[in-house]
Motif scaffolding. Sequence first.
Motif, PDB file in Angstrom:
ATOM      1  N   ALA A   1       2.291   9.630 -10.189  1.00  0.00           N
ATOM      2  CA  ALA A   1       1.406   9.795 -11.343  1.00  0.00           C
ATOM      3  C   ALA A   1       0.787  11.191 -11.380  1.00  0.00           C
ATOM      4  CB  ALA A   1       0.318   8.729 -11.317  1.00  0.00           C
ATOM      5  N   ARG A   2       0.431  11.694 -10.212  1.00  0.00           N
ATOM      6  CA  ARG A   2      -0.177  13.018 -10.161  1.00  0.00           C
ATOM      7  C   ARG A   2       0.808  14.120 -10.569  1.00  0.00           C
ATOM      8  NH1 ARG A   2      -3.289  12.370  -4.307  1.00  0.00           N
ATOM      9  NH2 ARG A   2      -4.947  10.956  -5.040  1.00  0.00           N
ATOM     10  N   ARG A   3       2.100  13.912 -10.296  1.00  0.00           N
ATOM     11  CA  ARG A   3       3.105  14.938 -10.586  1.00  0.00           C
ATOM     12  C   ARG A   3       3.690  14.791 -11.985  1.00  0.00           C
ATOM     13  NH1 ARG A   3       5.009  17.461  -5.900  1.00  0.00           N
ATOM     14  NH2 ARG A   3       6.981  17.924  -6.936  1.00  0.00           N
ATOM     15  N   THR A   4       3.264  13.741 -12.712  1.00  0.00           N
ATOM     16  CA  THR A   4       3.795  13.504 -14.050  1.00  0.00           C
ATOM     17  C   THR A   4       2.924  14.226 -15.081  1.00  0.00           C
ATOM     18  OG1 THR A   4       4.660  11.350 -13.389  1.00  0.00           O
ATOM     19  CG2 THR A   4       4.399  11.737 -15.745  1.00  0.00           C
ATOM     20  N   THR A   5       3.573  14.969 -15.982  1.00  0.00           N
ATOM     21  CA  THR A   5       2.827  15.705 -17.015  1.00  0.00           C
ATOM     22  C   THR A   5       2.632  14.900 -18.289  1.00  0.00           C
ATOM     23  OG1 THR A   5       4.914  16.695 -17.796  1.00  0.00           O
ATOM     24  CG2 THR A   5       3.648  17.921 -16.122  1.00  0.00           C
ATOM     25  N   ASN A   6       3.454  13.859 -18.484  1.00  0.00           N
ATOM     26  CA  ASN A   6       3.329  13.033 -19.682  1.00  0.00           C
ATOM     27  C   ASN A   6       2.125  12.106 -19.548  1.00  0.00           C
ATOM     28  OD1 ASN A   6       3.707  10.722 -21.486  1.00  0.00           O
ATOM     29  ND2 ASN A   6       5.677  11.663 -21.955  1.00  0.00           N
TER      30      ASN A   6
ATOM     31  N   VAL B   1      -0.394   1.245 -10.111  1.00  0.00           N
ATOM     32  CA  VAL B   1      -1.086   1.432  -8.838  1.00  0.00           C
ATOM     33  C   VAL B   1      -2.183   0.390  -8.689  1.00  0.00           C
ATOM     34  CG1 VAL B   1      -2.647   2.968  -7.577  1.00  0.00           C
ATOM     35  CG2 VAL B   1      -0.570   3.886  -8.619  1.00  0.00           C
ATOM     36  N   ARG B   2      -2.956   0.180  -9.756  1.00  0.00           N
ATOM     37  CA  ARG B   2      -4.057  -0.774  -9.705  1.00  0.00           C
ATOM     38  C   ARG B   2      -3.553  -2.194  -9.474  1.00  0.00           C
ATOM     39  NH1 ARG B   2      -5.063  -3.368 -14.001  1.00  0.00           N
ATOM     40  NH2 ARG B   2      -4.420  -1.702 -15.405  1.00  0.00           N
ATOM     41  N   ARG B   3      -2.499  -2.581 -10.169  1.00  0.00           N
ATOM     42  CA  ARG B   3      -1.980  -3.942 -10.022  1.00  0.00           C
ATOM     43  C   ARG B   3      -1.416  -4.186  -8.627  1.00  0.00           C
ATOM     44  NH1 ARG B   3       0.388  -2.833 -15.838  1.00  0.00           N
ATOM     45  NH2 ARG B   3      -1.290  -3.720 -17.111  1.00  0.00           N
ATOM     46  N   VAL B   4      -0.688  -3.221  -8.120  1.00  0.00           N
ATOM     47  CA  VAL B   4      -0.136  -3.372  -6.773  1.00  0.00           C
ATOM     48  C   VAL B   4      -1.268  -3.428  -5.751  1.00  0.00           C
ATOM     49  CG1 VAL B   4       1.256  -2.258  -4.995  1.00  0.00           C
ATOM     50  CG2 VAL B   4       2.070  -2.298  -7.349  1.00  0.00           C
ATOM     51  N   ALA B   5      -2.316  -2.627  -5.941  1.00  0.00           N
ATOM     52  CA  ALA B   5      -3.434  -2.607  -5.002  1.00  0.00           C
ATOM     53  C   ALA B   5      -4.165  -3.947  -4.976  1.00  0.00           C
ATOM     54  CB  ALA B   5      -4.401  -1.484  -5.368  1.00  0.00           C
ATOM     55  N   SER B   6      -4.295  -4.603  -6.120  1.00  0.00           N
ATOM     56  CA  SER B   6      -4.984  -5.902  -6.148  1.00  0.00           C
ATOM     57  C   SER B   6      -4.187  -6.959  -5.389  1.00  0.00           C
ATOM     58  CB  SER B   6      -5.221  -6.343  -7.597  1.00  0.00           C
ATOM     59  OG  SER B   6      -4.000  -6.590  -8.268  1.00  0.00           O
ATOM     60  N   ILE B   7      -2.864  -6.928  -5.519  1.00  0.00           N
ATOM     61  CA  ILE B   7      -2.035  -7.883  -4.762  1.00  0.00           C
ATOM     62  C   ILE B   7      -2.118  -7.581  -3.275  1.00  0.00           C
ATOM     63  CG2 ILE B   7       0.300  -8.755  -4.425  1.00  0.00           C
ATOM     64  CD1 ILE B   7       0.887  -8.044  -7.330  1.00  0.00           C
ATOM     65  N   ALA B   8      -2.100  -6.292  -2.914  1.00  0.00           N
ATOM     66  CA  ALA B   8      -2.196  -5.911  -1.507  1.00  0.00           C
ATOM     67  C   ALA B   8      -3.517  -6.384  -0.899  1.00  0.00           C
ATOM     68  CB  ALA B   8      -2.070  -4.396  -1.371  1.00  0.00           C
ATOM     69  N   LEU B   9      -4.603  -6.356  -1.694  1.00  0.00           N
ATOM     70  CA  LEU B   9      -5.899  -6.798  -1.191  1.00  0.00           C
ATOM     71  C   LEU B   9      -5.881  -8.281  -0.840  1.00  0.00           C
ATOM     72  CD1 LEU B   9      -8.861  -6.270  -0.599  1.00  0.00           C
ATOM     73  CD2 LEU B   9      -9.352  -6.577  -3.035  1.00  0.00           C
ATOM     74  N   VAL B  10      -5.225  -9.102  -1.661  1.00  0.00           N
ATOM     75  CA  VAL B  10      -5.128 -10.535  -1.358  1.00  0.00           C
ATOM     76  C   VAL B  10      -4.341 -10.753  -0.072  1.00  0.00           C
ATOM     77  CG1 VAL B  10      -4.281 -12.765  -2.165  1.00  0.00           C
ATOM     78  CG2 VAL B  10      -5.347 -11.183  -3.779  1.00  0.00           C
ATOM     79  N   HIS B  11      -3.232 -10.040   0.088  1.00  0.00           N
ATOM     80  CA  HIS B  11      -2.439 -10.182   1.320  1.00  0.00           C
ATOM     81  C   HIS B  11      -3.230  -9.709   2.539  1.00  0.00           C
ATOM     82  CE1 HIS B  11       1.512 -11.617   0.085  1.00  0.00           C
ATOM     83  NE2 HIS B  11       1.389 -10.891  -1.009  1.00  0.00           N
TER      84      HIS B  11
ATOM     85  N   GLY C   1      -0.564   7.240 -17.361  1.00  0.00           N
ATOM     86  CA  GLY C   1      -1.387   6.051 -17.532  1.00  0.00           C
ATOM     87  C   GLY C   1      -0.683   4.789 -17.074  1.00  0.00           C
ATOM     88  N   ALA C   2       0.619   4.691 -17.382  1.00  0.00           N
ATOM     89  CA  ALA C   2       1.383   3.511 -16.960  1.00  0.00           C
ATOM     90  C   ALA C   2       1.484   3.442 -15.442  1.00  0.00           C
ATOM     91  CB  ALA C   2       2.773   3.539 -17.590  1.00  0.00           C
ATOM     92  N   LEU C   3       1.712   4.581 -14.795  1.00  0.00           N
ATOM     93  CA  LEU C   3       1.802   4.591 -13.338  1.00  0.00           C
ATOM     94  C   LEU C   3       0.449   4.256 -12.700  1.00  0.00           C
ATOM     95  CD1 LEU C   3       4.077   7.735 -12.827  1.00  0.00           C
ATOM     96  CD2 LEU C   3       4.685   5.365 -12.344  1.00  0.00           C
ATOM     97  N   THR C   4      -0.631   4.748 -13.300  1.00  0.00           N
ATOM     98  CA  THR C   4      -1.959   4.435 -12.775  1.00  0.00           C
ATOM     99  C   THR C   4      -2.250   2.942 -12.866  1.00  0.00           C
ATOM    100  OG1 THR C   4      -2.751   6.624 -13.436  1.00  0.00           O
ATOM    101  CG2 THR C   4      -4.413   4.941 -12.983  1.00  0.00           C
ATOM    102  N   GLU C   5      -1.851   2.318 -13.974  1.00  0.00           N
ATOM    103  CA  GLU C   5      -2.026   0.867 -14.099  1.00  0.00           C
ATOM    104  C   GLU C   5      -1.196   0.130 -13.059  1.00  0.00           C
ATOM    105  OE1 GLU C   5      -1.268  -0.489 -18.018  1.00  0.00           O
ATOM    106  OE2 GLU C   5      -3.011   0.498 -18.917  1.00  0.00           O
TER     107      GLU C   5
ATOM    108  N   GLN D   1       0.822  -1.203   0.000  1.00  0.00           N
ATOM    109  CA  GLN D   1       0.000   0.000   0.000  1.00  0.00           C
ATOM    110  C   GLN D   1       0.861   1.260   0.000  1.00  0.00           C
ATOM    111  OE1 GLN D   1      -2.627  -0.538   3.362  1.00  0.00           O
ATOM    112  NE2 GLN D   1      -4.229  -1.475   2.090  1.00  0.00           N
ATOM    113  N   SER D   2       2.015   1.200   0.670  1.00  0.00           N
ATOM    114  CA  SER D   2       2.938   2.336   0.638  1.00  0.00           C
ATOM    115  C   SER D   2       3.487   2.533  -0.779  1.00  0.00           C
ATOM    116  CB  SER D   2       4.084   2.107   1.628  1.00  0.00           C
ATOM    117  OG  SER D   2       3.597   2.023   2.952  1.00  0.00           O
ATOM    118  N   VAL D   3       3.851   1.425  -1.431  1.00  0.00           N
ATOM    119  CA  VAL D   3       4.329   1.506  -2.809  1.00  0.00           C
ATOM    120  C   VAL D   3       3.235   2.074  -3.711  1.00  0.00           C
ATOM    121  CG1 VAL D   3       5.085   0.149  -4.795  1.00  0.00           C
ATOM    122  CG2 VAL D   3       5.997  -0.354  -2.522  1.00  0.00           C
TER     123      VAL D   3
END
Length: 509
Positions: free
Chosen positions: A334-339, A350-360, A344-348, A324-326
């Motif tokens: 992602a919020r500070r990135t202008t590109n 975030v989602r993948r890491v969050a799904s793994i964190a939910l299982v743990h 979009g890559a950082l947002t994806e 969750q910290s990661v």
Amino acid sequence: MSTLADLLAEHTKLSDAAAGHLQRLVAEWQLLADLSFADLLMSVRTENGDIVTVAQCRPNTASTVFPSDEVGTVVAASGQGGGTDGRGGPQLERAFTADRVLRDEDPEWLGAVAIRREAVPVGFEGDGAVAVLTRAVDLTHPRLPSPLELAYQDSANDLCQMVADGTFPHQEGNPRGLSTPRAGDGFVRVDEHGMVVYASPNALSAFHRMGWTTELTHTRLSEVASSLLTDPFESDDVATMIDAAVGTSAPPAGPYRDVGMRMEADARRATVLIRAVPLRPRGRSSGAVVLIRDVTEVKRRDLALISKDATIREIHHRVKNNLQSVSALLRLQARRTTNPEARGALTEAVRRVASIALVHELLSGSVDEEVDLDEVVARLVPILVDVASGDATIQVRHRDRLGVLSAELAMPLVMVLTELIQNAIEHGFDATTVDNEIEIVADRDVRQMRIAVRDNGSGLPDGFEMANSDRLGLQIVQTLVSIELGGTLTMGPNPSGYGTEVGVVIPLR
């Protein structure tokens, strides 16, 4: 050796519910074998009509009738009437269509051993016999049974009738994971009024260690047990549990709400494990069997195991916190990135890491390293819809039960579902679609799980081939399904005629 689940998957097409009932029966049938002084065999009818043995149990209270392993043996071949090999094929054939326990009048000889067989159809939800249980008793050296043996056999006959009725074993609550006392640990038979009819010597010893100084026969067991316990709440719970099993009071609320209950309780000088098994042949109460085991010394050793279990769950909790910290750091970046592409890559990520964190997070609260996929999906879908759908209104429906899976299967499957739902949200719809909807459809049996993620969007692009797709999400899904889960992945039109369907089939054994 193959497990019961493996054998059922190999030989039958039983539903997940029916297979679960047989697995619960095998988990509890040691009690039935001990009370019967008999070997137990479970047989099922295969897809081609054979009858094959899929489980075997030997008693702790008598010598075994079958010294060899009978699991996997074809008892009766299709169209041969059961054969004459001494395995009781004709009786089993009759039992599959009978609605009662079949008892042989005369014993048969198996080598130098005279045995009597009883065939008990295993009823389930009024659908007839899903299996047949065979009781084989050694009659080579007949003798006058003792009072203990008579009490055992009388209780065993009631339990066999309950197996045929489909009411044993019960789906009882056991949130603390308590073990089951055996008949030899301490056996008490009570009548339909809760009065003790018979108590074994070991049961008397256990009650004497708890502080009881006289005989148990003709006493009300719930009152005796509650008077010996030091905690007033445990005292009330034990009394209610025993009375509920007998049928003289309503079942208690909470984890012991179903009949067939167990508790661990502290008396003045001992810790005991008590289990009450109701006896209701043909739906009428004939009392209960109460098993009791002195676990004072075992309790001390269990403290070390509890400490280890707490350590494992703490590890899952810390991994979840770190992930969750990661995720928070990636979201901040992602919020500070202008590109836009980098965002979009950082947002994806975030989602993948969050799904793994939910299982743990779920594993940190589990005692058996298993994950409830329905709970994961219910908590994951709102996050995905909120993050990815933007101004569009998308409804995700989770229609069928996914069930519980081990952590090694659940982790990659949650990642797969995350990617498929996310892909459908981001690419399945366009400006022309209305009433955007994603549906998760599941079908599970003893062999495999089939999951389909369907949308009613614009469908696949012309000429689309999954093997040639350069989308990272689909590549991740293909890798997880084929390598981690050993399954198959398909993509095609939604059967409804609108949108896309992605199908995942994974083996469960």
